[in-house]
Design an enzyme around this catalytic site. Sequence first.
Site, PDB file in Angstrom:
ATOM      1  N   GLY A  32       0.778  -1.239   0.000  1.00 31.38           N
ATOM      2  CA  GLY A  32       0.000   0.000   0.000  1.00 31.38           C
ATOM      3  C   GLY A  32       0.802   1.277   0.000  1.00 31.38           C
ATOM      4  N   ASP A  82       0.769   3.110   4.407  1.00 29.40           N
ATOM      5  CA  ASP A  82      -0.280   3.903   3.774  1.00 29.40           C
ATOM      6  C   ASP A  82      -1.244   4.510   4.786  1.00 29.40           C
ATOM      7  OD1 ASP A  82      -1.313   1.407   4.418  1.00 29.40           O
ATOM      8  OD2 ASP A  82      -2.069   0.945   2.422  1.00 29.40           O
ATOM      9  N   ASP A 123      -4.870   2.399  11.109  1.00 29.93           N
ATOM     10  CA  ASP A 123      -6.260   2.081  11.468  1.00 29.93           C
ATOM     11  C   ASP A 123      -6.258   1.534  12.901  1.00 29.93           C
ATOM     12  OD1 ASP A 123      -8.918   1.482  11.451  1.00 29.93           O
ATOM     13  OD2 ASP A 123      -8.853   0.005   9.858  1.00 29.93           O
ATOM     14  N   ARG A 156      -5.381   0.562  -6.595  1.00 29.61           N
ATOM     15  CA  ARG A 156      -4.116   1.138  -6.107  1.00 29.61           C
ATOM     16  C   ARG A 156      -3.616   2.226  -7.047  1.00 29.61           C
ATOM     17  NH1 ARG A 156      -2.261  -2.006  -1.824  1.00 29.61           N
ATOM     18  NH2 ARG A 156      -2.472  -4.259  -2.044  1.00 29.61           N
TER      19      ARG A 156
HETATM   20  P1  IMP Z   1      -4.009  -1.490  10.957  1.00 25.53           P
HETATM   21  O1  IMP Z   1      -3.045  -2.621  11.181  1.00 25.53           O
HETATM   22  O2  IMP Z   1      -5.390  -1.812  11.465  1.00 25.53           O
HETATM   23  O3  IMP Z   1      -3.526  -0.152  11.430  1.00 25.53           O
HETATM   24  O4  IMP Z   1      -4.267  -1.415   9.415  1.00 25.53           O
HETATM   25  C1  IMP Z   1      -3.381  -0.923   8.551  1.00 25.53           C
HETATM   26  C2  IMP Z   1      -3.466  -1.674   7.227  1.00 25.53           C
HETATM   27  O5  IMP Z   1      -4.824  -2.048   6.894  1.00 25.53           O
HETATM   28  C3  IMP Z   1      -3.002  -0.759   6.149  1.00 25.53           C
HETATM   29  O6  IMP Z   1      -1.625  -0.994   5.865  1.00 25.53           O
HETATM   30  C4  IMP Z   1      -3.895  -1.120   4.978  1.00 25.53           C
HETATM   31  O7  IMP Z   1      -3.269  -2.139   4.221  1.00 25.53           O
HETATM   32  C5  IMP Z   1      -5.157  -1.691   5.571  1.00 25.53           C
HETATM   33  N1  IMP Z   1      -6.263  -0.703   5.621  1.00 25.53           N
HETATM   34  C6  IMP Z   1      -6.823  -0.167   6.720  1.00 25.53           C
HETATM   35  N2  IMP Z   1      -7.789   0.712   6.395  1.00 25.53           N
HETATM   36  C7  IMP Z   1      -7.847   0.713   5.034  1.00 25.53           C
HETATM   37  C8  IMP Z   1      -8.663   1.454   4.074  1.00 25.53           C
HETATM   38  O8  IMP Z   1      -9.534   2.284   4.403  1.00 25.53           O
HETATM   39  N3  IMP Z   1      -8.407   1.187   2.769  1.00 25.53           N
HETATM   40  C9  IMP Z   1      -7.461   0.300   2.351  1.00 25.53           C
HETATM   41  N4  IMP Z   1      -6.679  -0.386   3.199  1.00 25.53           N
HETATM   42  C10 IMP Z   1      -6.873  -0.190   4.534  1.00 25.53           C
HETATM   43 MG    MG Z   2      -0.949  -2.283   4.262  1.00 23.84          MG
END
Ligand code: IMP
Ligand code: MG
Length: 172
Positions: free
Chosen positions: A42, A97, A100, A159
């Site tokens: 990403g 990217d 979350d 992407r």
């Molecule tokens: P985390 O581990 O929950 O912080 O998520 C981060 C990863 O989840 C990012 O590197 C993205 O690959 C994916 N991700 C989280 N939210 C989105 C979104 O809204 N669109 C696309 N990918 C997302």
């Molecule tokens: Mg990712």
Amino acid sequence: MLETISCLISPSMIHDRVKSLGQEISDYYNQDELTIISVLSGSVLFVADLIRELPQESTQIGFIGVSSYFGKTRKKVRLTNNLSIDVRDRHVLVVDDILDSGKTLEYVQDYIRQSGATSARSCVLLKKTGAPSTADFVGFDIDDKFVVGYGLDYNGYYRNCPYIGVLENDSV
Ligand code: IMP
Ligand code: MG
């Protein structure tokens, strides 16, 4: 299912913010040797633009691959591609990217520290409302919506969309 993307952040807004973010990072590291680790896949568009704003004589770049999935009770992250370069005794900036839940960055930063880096800081292009404040550098704060484009995907697609948009359909 027909999906539509409503533009949230335009290419020129991305361009301007990546430029100022590059300045913030350059000022912070102040000519120290820096290793950028881009989290696949990403962050590749973002990192390609960001590194062109950083000093050429003191910046290296490498990659790491991780994927995340939901285990029985919580989100788990696992390594899919080994670190492409040695980070021992290096100042590392992990670039992803979007922030979350924060699990991806937490996993990668721990991995970088265990690999012998001097420091492991982080930079994300986007931070969702409600995400933990664990990133050292943030491009944009956004609402908690599913976004695509400029590297971010939905099922592997979008992407290569030049702007960041909200994917509108019933199935997301
Ligand atoms: P985390 O581990 O929950 O912080 O998520 C981060 C990863 O989840 C990012 O590197 C993205 O690959 C994916 N991700 C989280 N939210 C989105 C979104 O809204 N669109 C696309 N990918 C997302
Ligand atoms: Mg990712």
